[in-house]
Scaffold this active site. Sequence first.
Site, PDB file in Angstrom:
ATOM      1  N   ASP A  95       0.660  -0.931   0.411  1.00  0.00           N
ATOM      2  CA  ASP A  95      -0.147  -0.339   0.722  1.00  0.00           C
ATOM      3  C   ASP A  95       0.574   1.268  -0.032  1.00  0.00           C
ATOM      4  OD1 ASP A  95      -2.319   1.795   0.555  1.00  0.00           O
ATOM      5  OD2 ASP A  95      -2.454   1.644   2.648  1.00  0.00           O
ATOM      6  N   GLU A 150       3.223   5.306  -3.940  1.00  0.00           N
ATOM      7  CA  GLU A 150       3.184   6.061  -4.920  1.00  0.00           C
ATOM      8  C   GLU A 150       3.992   7.099  -5.173  1.00  0.00           C
ATOM      9  OE1 GLU A 150       0.638   5.568  -2.463  1.00  0.00           O
ATOM     10  OE2 GLU A 150      -0.740   4.629  -3.832  1.00  0.00           O
ATOM     11  N   ASP A 166      -8.930   4.131  -2.345  1.00  0.00           N
ATOM     12  CA  ASP A 166     -10.557   4.062  -1.324  1.00  0.00           C
ATOM     13  C   ASP A 166     -11.051   4.469  -1.182  1.00  0.00           C
ATOM     14  OD1 ASP A 166      -7.849   3.378   0.669  1.00  0.00           O
ATOM     15  OD2 ASP A 166      -7.496   5.537   0.754  1.00  0.00           O
TER      16      ASP A 166
HETATM   17  O1  MIG Z   1      -3.204   5.938   5.012  1.00  0.00           O
HETATM   18  O2  MIG Z   1      -3.189   0.854   5.748  1.00  0.00           O
HETATM   19  O3  MIG Z   1      -6.083   2.420   0.568  1.00  0.00           O
HETATM   20  O4  MIG Z   1      -6.989   0.167   1.852  1.00  0.00           O
HETATM   21  O5  MIG Z   1      -7.154  -0.336   4.638  1.00  0.00           O
HETATM   22  C1  MIG Z   1      -4.781   4.828   5.003  1.00  0.00           C
HETATM   23  C2  MIG Z   1      -4.581   1.453   5.737  1.00  0.00           C
HETATM   24  C3  MIG Z   1      -3.820   3.891   4.353  1.00  0.00           C
HETATM   25  C4  MIG Z   1      -5.018   2.792   2.893  1.00  0.00           C
HETATM   26  C5  MIG Z   1      -5.491   1.984   1.558  1.00  0.00           C
HETATM   27  C6  MIG Z   1      -6.395   1.097   2.568  1.00  0.00           C
HETATM   28  C7  MIG Z   1      -6.242   0.898   3.630  1.00  0.00           C
HETATM   29  C8  MIG Z   1      -4.925   2.057   4.334  1.00  0.00           C
HETATM   30  N1  MIG Z   1      -3.899   2.898   3.259  1.00  0.00           N
END
Ligand code: MIG
Length: 829
Positions: free
Chosen positions: A406, A409, A484
């Site tokens: 995650d 980017e 999200d």
């Molecule tokens: O700033 O890890 O898109 O699926 O549950 C949020 C927490 C960070 C974003 C992801 C989401 C995940 C969440 N993450």
Amino acid sequence: MSTRDNGGVAVSDTKATCGWRSIGPVTAHRREADGLVIECGEARVRITPERAGTIRVRLAPSGVFDRDHSWAVIADETEAPTWRLEEDADFLYIITDDSRVHVQRNPCRVSFHASDGALISADDPGKGMSWNGDEVRCWKRLDEADHFFGLGERGCPLDKRGTVLVNWNHDAAEHEPWTDPLYQSHPFVLVLNRGAAHGLFFDNTFRASFDLGKTSTTAFSFGSQGGALNYYFIPGPTPRQVVARYASLVGATPLPPRWSLGYQQCRWSYASARRVRGIARSLREHRIPCDTIYLDIDYMDGFRCFTWNRRRFASPARLMRDLGRLGFRVVVIVDPGIKVERGYSVYDAGVRGNHFCRDGDGKPYVGKVWPGETVFPDFTRHETRSWWGGLYQGFLKDGVTGFWNDMNEPADFAHPDGTVPMTLRHDNDGAPADHRAAHNTYGMQMARATFEGVRRLRPNERPFVLTRAGYSGVQRYAAVWTGDNFSSWEHLRMSIPMLLNMGLSGITFCGADIGGFRGHPSPELYTRWLQLGVFYPLCRTHTCGEGAQDGKAPEQDPTSFGARFTRLNRRAIELRYRLMPYVYTQMRQAARTGLPLLRPLLLEFPDYPEVHRAEHEFMFGNQLFVAPVVREHAETRRVRLPEGRWYDFADATPRRGGEAFDLPVDLGTIPMFARRGAIIPMRDVVQFVDERPLDELILRIFPGSGRGSFYNDDGISYAYESGEFILEDYEVSEAGAATCFELTRRLGSDAFAPKSYLLQFHGIRKAPRSVTAAGAALPRVKTRRAMSSSRESWSHDEEAEVLSVRLGKLDPGRTVEVAFRSRRKGTAR
Ligand code: MIG
């Protein structure tokens, strides 16, 4: 700013303002080993027929070509195509076996033609290839019948004509249907003009944009703020050819482990072993099939990657073992941001190995993510990727089976634009560059480090990696989820064109968070979303419960909306599991051909323009049409099937394509139709994909003549690459008063072949006169229930209009013949 605006688009993303220079006349040209080099004053253009069905064009405004390096394009084993050069006073002609390139001399303009000379795509006569300082851009002629698809992960609508789309990976946490850019960058467009398709892949990792007829009615363009004007033309003419060629250029999604195609349950977070055991137990008690449970960031010790919070997870290995006994796999999240803290082994090792990105001043850059102050590994560096890949060893020892990358980017809370500074330095595979060049590939290279590391550590299992950010080719390393989204009907609908275009862009293994990530769905919305989500290649519920305190936020899983909805949710997921042989077969074909499991109608029906822009209907594989219910309180669903004959999947009611009709629906309806002659491999319901071996294969057969396939292997290893698989092709044909079914080909190893088959011919009104296998009559038994699995026989259910035939072994040439009393033979027409 209205939600219809392109939130992230800067003026320079689209406008050719002063300072732009368009390429001038051809002053010289020469044939080199790999193509034609054209001089236009100082500038050079190189046109290369690199591989079959693909022509590459590169521009060097200064005359010097950049290093020839791509994160996306994979090596091609086939021989470069032969080509010849012709010329006349006005043009140079590059002629290959399947297309022609015409280069106008004054000024230099490139056009692509079919072998018969028909024009497919041409530079805009006014601008063509241009540059302005570091920026490059190519303008192409826009035809009024041009429509644009692909371009990876985007909001509405399916057809991108009239939009400007930006490639700049972005943590789009609050995105709405028109927000752009999102998390991924796929500079690939499929242009469809009256059923004929071609593709353009602009292989450039800098911030880029596609202006698809927004600022001009006569030209469309693609360009970037840096790097080379370097693109590939793919002639088509069918959309399938374009998608397949593009996939062979950048790589297709490899066959994933079968368990990852089952239902997946996720939440931010199941934040303790007790919570995880709770959801696992609840799913099994309610008999909701499920293969995978995810652990979000709260399993970590203070958000330190590769650690466990031992208060909440005292013994991860024991937890994994217990869950494994129940048939669950566990996927854990891993973010790129590493906490700055001496004594934390990952930080210390990263510093020692020089793994963290430095800023322009030469000092490691410190940003801010979940753990507080964080540094960012440089995934564009080979040594860093292999170091990072090795860090997964502990997890594998604990029994964790998959990894979720995650925030790659990369997201950085320290800056208002949400990412790290552009001054960050990257190794860039040995050609150091700043973040402008590396940004869009950062996430993909993180996923690659994960995939390659896990593969190295556990060489016999196919890794499962899920990533949020990516660039073209990311599908070689990871599945992709769309970030999200929100619990609304609009977001449910938006997910369909988004995933369809991702499928065209090579990302076969993709899904959106079922039920919505932000917000809380009503029971009806959740159920409808699940009824759609069982067709997402990646079928995962996920929601935001606000971190470790999520005890307060409502649960979001198939059992959390009351008994009535649990029943409906179970039925939807059971459908996915019954279809698993079909899903797995299609994923295998996707790995070979690049054709996705989830397909926009235009891919299958290029000659039927009425359905090209259908946003909320799709093909699931090549045989099934799905029109999910996407509106609240729906009592009917308007369906327009593509041309031809179709059959309701549930009861084989015949439907004529081309005409719209309103299908009555209740809360349990999943509108789904099979093509004429479809043969769908299915199985009995299991609670997780490998709960029981696939001993009996069910083939659901629809009226008409057609074909089907079934692929199977051990579901987990790479043994299929050395023959440990089975592939069977079937054919059904209607001739006179008989229907014949035949296994036409079997490849691979018998070990994975079914022990028995249940053929279910749907839409058979009257019992046949006889059913024979290789000429020998099979006995008839009263009901399907009375059919034993050890004896070959048949039965007919008049009410359901199903003829069931149970067979032991099927061999090539052992034809099953169903003979009717009359030509009309009682089939649904
Ligand atoms: O700033 O890890 O898109 O699926 O549950 C949020 C927490 C960070 C974003 C992801 C989401 C995940 C969440 N993450």
